[in-house]
Design a protein around this motif. Structure first.
Motif: not given
Length: 399
Positions: A103-107
């Protein structure tokens, strides 16, 4: 092509090229974090950073945009642009993707410490295209490997099992088919595999899945494009099921038109133009004030989104791409007329002639609502993509 049309297209080309230069200069000058890598995206009207939080899906979009321009426009094929794109890509790999679950962080903070993660897939989508285009720009295999690995993960989430995204299974909220997820895989496969026949074959099922899911959004005897439908392609009850986003439908239209051209599908070409471009545009255009309304209700009721009657930059960008592409493919004057209609509104209302860059948010009456040039949902992507693609199509038409 008559002389008047040629002069008109030449004028559009000149303006697109000069505006792309101004937009590039704004972001190249103001958004780079020279110390930590990556990009500041929260930029005020004059380009000053007003928040150092880094929105990761916009980091991926900016890397992709720099690389796309580097790879296709000679004046931007410079070491300076390549180096900053590469630094952005390395920031993404080091800080944005969580290796434990992909998963990629949103911020994240300016130094890369994670702040927030979302249960959607869009940060990952733009991570993937950033890596794909960075691989072409640098010739480094590690970026393509990274892109393919992320695409495999995305395919698993949407076609096999999405439980890792963290969506709870609640009895009153069944799974739905959203246009945002359906349509994006048509363009994702194109971005990753247009120059790789082996990858094109590998992801053909994913591309077909996206196409099938997208077609389910044509509803009410082919009269409307609904934003959310059931997973079996039926209209949902309540206001959620009646939501239309004209700009999103139009963007989907040019994705489909590009797909149809490459696969020699005249039936899909005609459907893309009539169902996804023209009808949503004619419904979504504000006949009193001009501009494309953000949300509409299919029954003509008041949409529940408070920003429904605002005019946002990105639907206008997508409409410019869509109608110029429709004109290129058909030669029919009405599509050039629609392009001009959108162009005149866009240049008048979104462009900031003083500081450069484009505003993103206007009131219903076309007055600037927020004067920042970059924020949590607006970065360096829709405007340069629009100008870059319009430049290419105008050059092709003028040949």
């Amino acid at each position: 092509m008559n002389e008047a049309t040629r002069k008109q297209l030449e004028s559009y080309l000149e303006k697109c090229e000069s505006e792309l230069d101004r937009v590039m200069n704004f972001w190249l000058t103001n958004s780079h974090d020279e110390k930590n890598g990556g990009f500041f995206v929260c930029l005020g009207r004059d380009g000053k950073v007003y928040d150092e939080t880094k929105y990761c899906w916009l980091q991926g979009r900016q890397v992709w945009s720099y690389c796309k321009l580097y790879n296709n426009i000679p004046k931007y094929h410079t070491d300076a642009i390549l180096n900053v794109a590469k630094r952005g890509g390395e920031f993404l790999m080091k800080y944005v993707k969580n290796p434990e679950n992909n998963k990629c962080f949103f911020t994240v903070t300016k130094t890369g410490d994670p702040i927030k993660i979302q249960r959607s897939i869009f940060s990952e989508c733009f991570y993937m295209i950033a890596m794909a285009e960075l691989a072409r720009a640098t010739g480094e295999a590690k970026y393509k490997t990274e892109a393919v690995a992320m695409m495999d993960q995305l395919q698993h989430w949407v076609m096999v099992d999405d439980t890792a995204l963290g969506h709870p299974r609640l009895s009153g909220s069944p799974a739905v088919n959203t246009l945002a997820v359906a349509m994006i895989f048509i363009i994702l496969v194109e971005e990753l595999a247009w120059d790789d026949a082996e990858l094109r074959e590998k992801y053909a099922p994913l591309e077909e899945w996206g196409l099938k899911q997208t077609m389910q959004h044509i509803q009410r005897n082919d009269e409307v494009i609904l934003e959310v439908v059931s997973t079996d392609g039926n209209e949902l009850p309540g206001s959620q099921g009646r939501v239309m986003n004209p700009g999103h439908a139009i963007e989907t239209g040019w994705f489909l038109l590009q797909y149809a051209k490459k696969r020699n599908r005249p039936d899909l070409r005609d459907l893309a133009i009539s169902q996804f471009m023209v009808k949503p545009f004619l419904t979504g255009w504000d006949k009193e004030n001009g501009g494309i309304l953000y949300f509409l209700d299919a029954d003509g009721l008041s949409p529940t989104q408070l920003e429904w009657n605002m005019k946002l930059w990105w639907p206008h960008c997508e409409a410019l791409i869509a109608f110029l592409m429709a004109y290129r493919e058909t030669g029919e004057q009405q599509y050039l007329d629609y392009f001009k209609q959108v162009w005149d509104y866009t240049i008048k209302h979104f462009v900031d002639p003083e500081h450069g860059g484009w505003y993103g948010y206007l009131s219903k009456q076309g007055v600037v609502s927020q004067d920042f040039k970059g924020g949590p949902f607006k970065g360096f992507f829709h405007v340069p993509r629009c100008l870059f693609m319009c430049i290419g199509m105008l050059q092709e038409l003028l040949k």
